[in-house]
Design a protein around this motif. Structure first.
Motif, PDB file in Angstrom:
ATOM      1  N   ILE A 115      40.457  49.787  35.770  1.00 16.07           N
ATOM      2  CA  ILE A 115      39.969  48.448  36.098  1.00 16.07           C
ATOM      3  C   ILE A 115      40.125  47.513  34.916  1.00 16.07           C
ATOM      4  N   ALA A 116      40.982  47.865  33.962  1.00 13.45           N
ATOM      5  CA  ALA A 116      41.268  46.962  32.852  1.00 13.45           C
ATOM      6  C   ALA A 116      42.012  45.735  33.368  1.00 13.45           C
ATOM      7  N   ARG A 117      41.890  44.646  32.652  1.00 11.16           N
ATOM      8  CA  ARG A 117      42.517  43.397  33.054  1.00 11.16           C
ATOM      9  C   ARG A 117      44.033  43.546  33.056  1.00 11.16           C
ATOM     10  N   ARG A 118      44.664  43.086  34.134  1.00 15.18           N
ATOM     11  CA  ARG A 118      46.113  43.165  34.248  1.00 15.18           C
ATOM     12  C   ARG A 118      46.774  42.053  33.448  1.00 15.18           C
ATOM     13  N   ALA A 119      48.015  42.303  33.078  1.00 17.72           N
ATOM     14  CA  ALA A 119      48.737  41.302  32.290  1.00 17.72           C
ATOM     15  C   ALA A 119      49.080  40.074  33.110  1.00 17.72           C
ATOM     16  N   THR A 120      49.118  40.212  34.453  1.00 16.76           N
ATOM     17  CA  THR A 120      49.477  39.089  35.327  1.00 16.76           C
ATOM     18  C   THR A 120      48.275  38.272  35.751  1.00 16.76           C
ATOM     19  N   ALA A 121      47.080  38.598  35.195  1.00 21.14           N
ATOM     20  CA  ALA A 121      45.878  37.914  35.658  1.00 21.14           C
ATOM     21  C   ALA A 121      45.861  36.451  35.250  1.00 21.14           C
ATOM     22  N   GLY A 122      46.561  36.090  34.172  1.00 18.55           N
ATOM     23  CA  GLY A 122      46.513  34.711  33.714  1.00 18.55           C
ATOM     24  C   GLY A 122      47.574  33.814  34.310  1.00 18.55           C
ATOM     25  N   SER A 123      48.380  34.312  35.240  1.00 19.80           N
ATOM     26  CA  SER A 123      49.461  33.522  35.813  1.00 19.80           C
ATOM     27  C   SER A 123      49.183  33.161  37.260  1.00 19.80           C
ATOM     28  N   GLY A 124      47.951  32.795  37.579  1.00 22.42           N
ATOM     29  CA  GLY A 124      47.611  32.402  38.938  1.00 22.42           C
ATOM     30  C   GLY A 124      47.301  33.559  39.861  1.00 22.42           C
ATOM     31  N   PHE A 125      47.292  34.772  39.358  1.00 23.03           N
ATOM     32  CA  PHE A 125      47.013  35.964  40.159  1.00 23.03           C
ATOM     33  C   PHE A 125      45.568  36.378  39.940  1.00 23.03           C
ATOM     34  N   ARG A 126      44.819  36.545  41.012  1.00 29.14           N
ATOM     35  CA  ARG A 126      43.405  36.921  40.911  1.00 29.14           C
ATOM     36  C   ARG A 126      43.305  38.442  40.853  1.00 29.14           C
ATOM     37  N   ASP A 127      42.792  38.919  39.762  1.00 32.27           N
ATOM     38  CA  ASP A 127      42.695  40.361  39.535  1.00 32.27           C
ATOM     39  C   ASP A 127      41.403  40.874  40.156  1.00 32.27           C
ATOM     40  N   VAL A 128      41.445  41.184  41.462  1.00 34.29           N
ATOM     41  CA  VAL A 128      40.224  41.551  42.192  1.00 34.29           C
ATOM     42  C   VAL A 128      39.836  42.996  41.956  1.00 34.29           C
ATOM     43  N   SER A 129      40.782  43.855  41.555  1.00 32.39           N
ATOM     44  CA  SER A 129      40.453  45.257  41.316  1.00 32.39           C
ATOM     45  C   SER A 129      40.336  45.577  39.842  1.00 32.39           C
ATOM     46  N   GLY A 130      40.474  44.593  38.972  1.00 33.37           N
ATOM     47  CA  GLY A 130      40.351  44.818  37.545  1.00 33.37           C
ATOM     48  C   GLY A 130      39.230  44.000  36.947  1.00 33.37           C
ATOM     49  N   GLU A 131      39.556  42.790  36.524  1.00 34.75           N
ATOM     50  CA  GLU A 131      38.553  41.931  35.918  1.00 34.75           C
ATOM     51  C   GLU A 131      37.441  41.584  36.893  1.00 34.75           C
ATOM     52  N   GLY A 132      37.758  41.440  38.179  1.00 37.47           N
ATOM     53  CA  GLY A 132      36.723  41.142  39.168  1.00 37.47           C
ATOM     54  C   GLY A 132      35.694  42.249  39.296  1.00 37.47           C
ATOM     55  N   VAL A 133      36.139  43.509  39.186  1.00 35.74           N
ATOM     56  CA  VAL A 133      35.204  44.633  39.252  1.00 35.74           C
ATOM     57  C   VAL A 133      34.339  44.671  37.997  1.00 35.74           C
ATOM     58  N   GLN A 134      34.913  44.385  36.851  1.00 31.12           N
ATOM     59  CA  GLN A 134      34.119  44.342  35.623  1.00 31.12           C
ATOM     60  C   GLN A 134      33.011  43.290  35.716  1.00 31.12           C
ATOM     61  N   GLN A 135      33.346  42.131  36.237  1.00 28.46           N
ATOM     62  CA  GLN A 135      32.330  41.093  36.386  1.00 28.46           C
ATOM     63  C   GLN A 135      31.256  41.492  37.391  1.00 28.46           C
ATOM     64  N   GLY A 136      31.644  42.193  38.443  1.00 26.51           N
ATOM     65  CA  GLY A 136      30.654  42.632  39.426  1.00 26.51           C
ATOM     66  C   GLY A 136      29.719  43.708  38.905  1.00 26.51           C
ATOM     67  N   LEU A 137      30.153  44.454  37.908  1.00 22.76           N
ATOM     68  CA  LEU A 137      29.331  45.541  37.362  1.00 22.76           C
ATOM     69  C   LEU A 137      28.399  45.092  36.252  1.00 22.76           C
ATOM     70  N   LEU A 138      28.526  43.858  35.777  1.00 18.26           N
ATOM     71  CA  LEU A 138      27.776  43.442  34.591  1.00 18.26           C
ATOM     72  C   LEU A 138      26.270  43.556  34.786  1.00 18.26           C
ATOM     73  N   LYS A 139      25.743  42.902  35.813  1.00 17.86           N
ATOM     74  CA  LYS A 139      24.294  42.917  36.032  1.00 17.86           C
ATOM     75  C   LYS A 139      23.785  44.307  36.387  1.00 17.86           C
ATOM     76  N   MET A 140      24.602  45.058  37.105  1.00 18.48           N
ATOM     77  CA  MET A 140      24.198  46.409  37.485  1.00 18.48           C
ATOM     78  C   MET A 140      24.083  47.309  36.260  1.00 18.48           C
ATOM     79  N   LEU A 141      25.014  47.184  35.330  1.00 17.48           N
ATOM     80  CA  LEU A 141      24.982  48.011  34.127  1.00 17.48           C
ATOM     81  C   LEU A 141      23.810  47.642  33.221  1.00 17.48           C
ATOM     82  N   GLU A 142      23.528  46.365  33.128  1.00 22.06           N
ATOM     83  CA  GLU A 142      22.472  45.918  32.230  1.00 22.06           C
ATOM     84  C   GLU A 142      21.096  46.298  32.729  1.00 22.06           C
TER      85      GLU A 142
END
Length: 394
Positions: A115-142
């Motif tokens: 789930i690491a951030r993909r290299a194509t995430a900054g070119s208009g591609f929404r990384d829903v299985s990488g960076e998006g999962v990390q953001q969804g886990l933040l509050k749960m982990l804390e």
């Protein structure tokens, strides 16, 4: 009757009233004991080094529910895949529906490096299985109260929810992190120019230094993880690959060791399966060559014992009692040595014999039985001409 023991003093009551030495930081006095927070763990290690077994053993020792989830199946909320809340639903199921027990369990997220951030995430591609999962886990982990669908599945306004407090749920994430060594190598191999520059180490020395180096937060950020995601993991542990000695231990010592499982299968046929120490070391060296850790042990042992397991009933009927896998069998794929218990334990005519010498003493005659299947008496006495006439009539 002895008097009851005195109550345990608090940390403040047990403090020494004398002044602190110079340079020691003073903690503010608190009449109550502090609350203990959890420390999530991020395990970094190659495949087959025991990351999942670590979580299983920890959950068994402290008797708490454990759920092992695959991070590759998680996606950001609103997209095809599993929401991050599905992990807590599985934990609730592992606790048998007991909410209080589930809130003290362990969640192991495997393949978290995927789930690491993909290299194509900054070119208009929404990384829903990488960076998006990390953001969804933040509050749960804390540690927060998460609304989990009671019946699982995706979120729906019409569903009933169970509020799960993740404050005391321990999260352990593990992954192989393939390519992280390249990031560490770039950090260590700093190019210097000039007459006073240090000589650049050779590739072998640099590889050894990279293997010993502990990954830093900056290395993981360069790998593709958010800094706020890494901040939820106070413990970063790097696991090394298993060596030959560790693989031999995995083969034979644990309660459910691989060789003990195969010995139980042979015991069902009345045979005693034995391995020489040289055979164990040979199997371990073959596993090291495959670079898949302890996971390659089963495939190697399965390849060695497939034919012996097929012939085991015949050997038992022929009077064999002990099946010995020696170094020659493990290295060259030769049939195992078939022995009686008297020959194996040294009570026979030859006396005690070393394990690696049993093939030379008993191997030729015994090994022939392993290669050729016994022929029944009815098949030996059968007339071939009569068989041909019967076949032509049918």
């Amino acid at each position: 009757v002895s008097p009851p023991p005195p109550p345990k003093p608090s940390a403040v009551a047990a403090a020494d009233p004398r002044p602190l030495p110079r340079g020691i930081a003073a903690l503010d006095p608190d009449p109550e004991d502090p609350d203990l927070d959890k420390s999530n763990v991020l395990l970094i290690g190659p495949t087959g080094c025991g990351k999942t077994l670590f979580a299983r053993t920890l959950a068994k020792l402290i008797s708490v529910p454990l759920v092992i989830a695959d991070a590759t199946s998680l996606t950001q909320a609103g997209y095809v895949g599993e929401d991050v809340e599905s992990v807590l639903h599985k934990l609730l199921q592992a606790a048998g529906g007991n909410l209080a027990l589930a809130q003290q369990g362990i969640v192991y997220l495997d393949e978290v490096d995927k789930i690491a951030r993909r290299a194509t995430a900054g070119s208009g591609f929404r990384d829903v299985s990488g960076e998006g999962v990390q953001q969804g886990l933040l509050k749960m982990l804390e540690g927060s109260v998460v609304n989990v669908p009671e019946k699982g599945g995706r979120k729906n306004p019409r569903n009933e929810y169970v509020q799960v407090d993740t404050t005391n749920i321990l999260f352990i994430c593990g992954g192989a992190f393939s390519g992280l060594d390249k990031v560490i190598e770039e950090r260590l191999a700093v190019k210097q120019i000039g007459f006073g520059a240090a000589a650049r180490p050779d590739s072998a020395a640099l590889a050894a230094q990279v293997d010993r180096e502990q990954p830093t937060v900056d290395d993981l950020v360069s790998f593709g993880f958010l800094p706020e995601f890494l901040g939820r993991f106070p413990v970063l542990a790097k696991l090394h690959s298993l060596g030959e000695k560790e693989l031999v231990h995995v083969l034979s010592r644990p309660r459910s060791a691989l060789l003990k499982q195969y010995a139980r299968l042979f015991l069902a046929e009345g045979l005693d399966l034995r391995f020489s120490q040289g055979a164990l070391e040979t199997i371990a060296r073959k596993a090291l060559e495959r670079h898949t850790g302890a996971r390659s042990l089963r495939s190697i042992v399965e390849g060695l014992l497939t034919q012996p397991m097929y012939h085991a009933p015949e050997w038992a009927r022929a009077g064999t009692e002990v099946v010995l896998v020696d170094t020659v069998c493990a290295r060259d794929g030769r049939p195992p040595v078939l022995l009686s218990r008297d020959d194996f334990y040294g009570d026979g005519a030859c006396g005690p014999v070393d394990a690696e010498e049993m093939r030379g003493v008993f191997g030729e005659a015994r090994e022939g039985k392993a290669q050729a299947a016994p022929v029944s008496e009815s098949a030996e006495d059968a007339d071939p001409d009569a068989e041909e006439d019967q076949a032509a009539t049918s």
